[in-house]
Design a protein around this motif. Sequence first.
Motif, PDB file in Angstrom:
ATOM      1  N   LEU A  70      -1.200  -1.329   6.131  1.00 36.32           N
ATOM      2  CA  LEU A  70      -2.144  -0.497   6.752  1.00 36.32           C
ATOM      3  C   LEU A  70      -3.419  -0.972   7.451  1.00 36.32           C
ATOM      4  N   HIS A  71      -3.595  -0.559   8.566  1.00 38.80           N
ATOM      5  CA  HIS A  71      -4.794  -0.884   9.529  1.00 38.80           C
ATOM      6  C   HIS A  71      -5.462  -0.162  10.349  1.00 38.80           C
ATOM      7  N   ILE A  72      -6.804  -0.244  10.816  1.00 37.56           N
ATOM      8  CA  ILE A  72      -7.308   0.499  11.522  1.00 37.56           C
ATOM      9  C   ILE A  72      -6.794  -0.121  13.144  1.00 37.56           C
ATOM     10  N   MET A  73      -6.394   0.783  13.947  1.00 41.21           N
ATOM     11  CA  MET A  73      -5.931   0.446  15.253  1.00 41.21           C
ATOM     12  C   MET A  73      -6.899   0.805  16.299  1.00 41.21           C
ATOM     13  N   PHE A  74      -7.212  -0.066  17.040  1.00 42.04           N
ATOM     14  CA  PHE A  74      -8.196   0.179  18.285  1.00 42.04           C
ATOM     15  C   PHE A  74      -7.318   0.022  19.385  1.00 42.04           C
ATOM     16  N   VAL A 109      -5.553   5.350  12.342  1.00 39.23           N
ATOM     17  CA  VAL A 109      -5.176   4.559  11.172  1.00 39.23           C
ATOM     18  C   VAL A 109      -3.689   4.541  11.156  1.00 39.23           C
ATOM     19  N   HIS A 110      -3.609   3.321  11.029  1.00 32.31           N
ATOM     20  CA  HIS A 110      -1.856   3.005  11.254  1.00 32.31           C
ATOM     21  C   HIS A 110      -1.308   2.443   9.802  1.00 32.31           C
ATOM     22  N   GLU A 111       0.045   2.747   9.726  1.00 33.61           N
ATOM     23  CA  GLU A 111       0.829   2.253   8.351  1.00 33.61           C
ATOM     24  C   GLU A 111       2.084   1.401   9.385  1.00 33.61           C
ATOM     25  N   ARG A 152       7.991  -1.186  12.362  1.00 32.16           N
ATOM     26  CA  ARG A 152       6.855  -0.869  13.550  1.00 32.16           C
ATOM     27  C   ARG A 152       5.709  -0.306  13.009  1.00 32.16           C
ATOM     28  N   MET A 153       4.745  -0.162  13.694  1.00 37.50           N
ATOM     29  CA  MET A 153       3.315   0.626  13.320  1.00 37.50           C
ATOM     30  C   MET A 153       3.389   1.919  13.849  1.00 37.50           C
ATOM     31  N   ARG A 154       2.661   2.820  12.981  1.00 39.00           N
ATOM     32  CA  ARG A 154       2.672   3.991  13.273  1.00 39.00           C
ATOM     33  C   ARG A 154       1.561   4.834  12.966  1.00 39.00           C
TER      34      ARG A 154
END
Length: 161
Positions: A116-120, A82-84, A93-95
């Motif tokens: 916010l996103h789900i990162m694959f 789970v990224h922000e 940047r995303m983390r």
Amino acid sequence: MRAIYFAFVLLAAACGAPVDNAGEPTRAAATASATLEVRNGWTRPTPGGVNVSSGYLTIVNGTDAADRLLAASSPRAARTEVHEMAMEGGVMRMRAVEGGLAAPAGETVTLAPGGLHIMFFGVGRPFAEGETIPLTLTFERAGQIETTLAVRAGGASHAGR
Ligand SMILES: [Cu+2]
């Protein structure tokens, strides 16, 4: 829309949300049952040679207790996080979200492009338009919720928000 509807039916079945006699889940029934729901999951097709992707969805915490999204996993990716998005040294940047993503009581949390996103990571078979990607979300209180992300092109029009 069929894929999204299908996802909702699966979710309703998985978490025991009431479904009326016609088999149609209704928003009113879901609200009355005070459940935490995941809706409107989607992701984009992955171009050839790209093995990362991001997914989006809406978490509706209809309960009167705060919850927290602790983890995500999918059989379609080696690792799912789970990224922000955050500013670091003047660069966006995303983390990974540390300590889980808060889903406050009675509130809706939207994972969407630019935030916010789900990162694959380690996507093997590419996400193809029209298919659905299984996703398991683990919440602190609600436990595991199975959902799906509809793969649809044209998501770029939502970018930049
Ligand atoms: Cu990310």
